[in-house]
Design a protein around this motif. Structure first.
Motif: not given
Length: 139
Positions: A119-137
């Motif tokens: 997904g993604f989020r917009r931090p208060r400081t500007g821009g965007k962060v796109v993130w992804a979770e990979i199963q670790a186990s």
């Protein structure tokens, strides 16, 4: 947790991939390297395309307005390796349906295939962060 700021240039994607590779090896999680390299490569490529230059050898004129940055972050939770890529664009990531002959447009489809979720989020400081979770186990 690790963070790495890079110039928003195409060559930085290779550096991001190497950084994630080396971290996961140091953290003794080699089974995650292939998926994490692919995910960080796709997310970094999208960030560079959104905010960077199209060449690793920009002219002085291209640099006159400055050089944008991207930031790569990798951290572990109890169940996932989480990759985050920040860029200065506030435009949300958009999954595209590429035609079979298209050279690009499949990045987020690949992320979906290798990540548990993204997904993604917009931090208060500007821009965007796109993130992804990979199963670790999954060994």
């Amino acid at each position: 947790m690790s963070r790495l700021a890079l110039a928003a240039l195409p060559g930085s994607v290779r550096t991001a991939r190497r950084h994630v590779h080396d971290l996961l090896r140091a953290w003794e999680l080699p089974h995650l390297i292939e998926a994490a390299e692919l995910v960080v490569s796709e997310l970094s490529t999208n960030a560079v395309k959104a905010t960077g230059l199209s060449t690793d050898s920009p002219s002085y004129g291209e640099l006159s307005n400055g050089l944008n940055a991207i930031c790569i972050s990798l951290h572990l939770t109890s169940a996932h390796a989480v990759i985050e890529v920040w860029d200065s664009s506030d435009k949300p990531p958009r999954r595209e349906d590429a035609d079979p002959d298209d050279e690009g447009g499949r990045g987020l489809l690949l992320v979906e295939a290798f990540a548990t979720r993204w997904g993604f989020r917009r931090p208060r400081t500007g821009g965007k962060v796109v993130w992804a979770e990979i199963q670790a186990s999954s060994r």
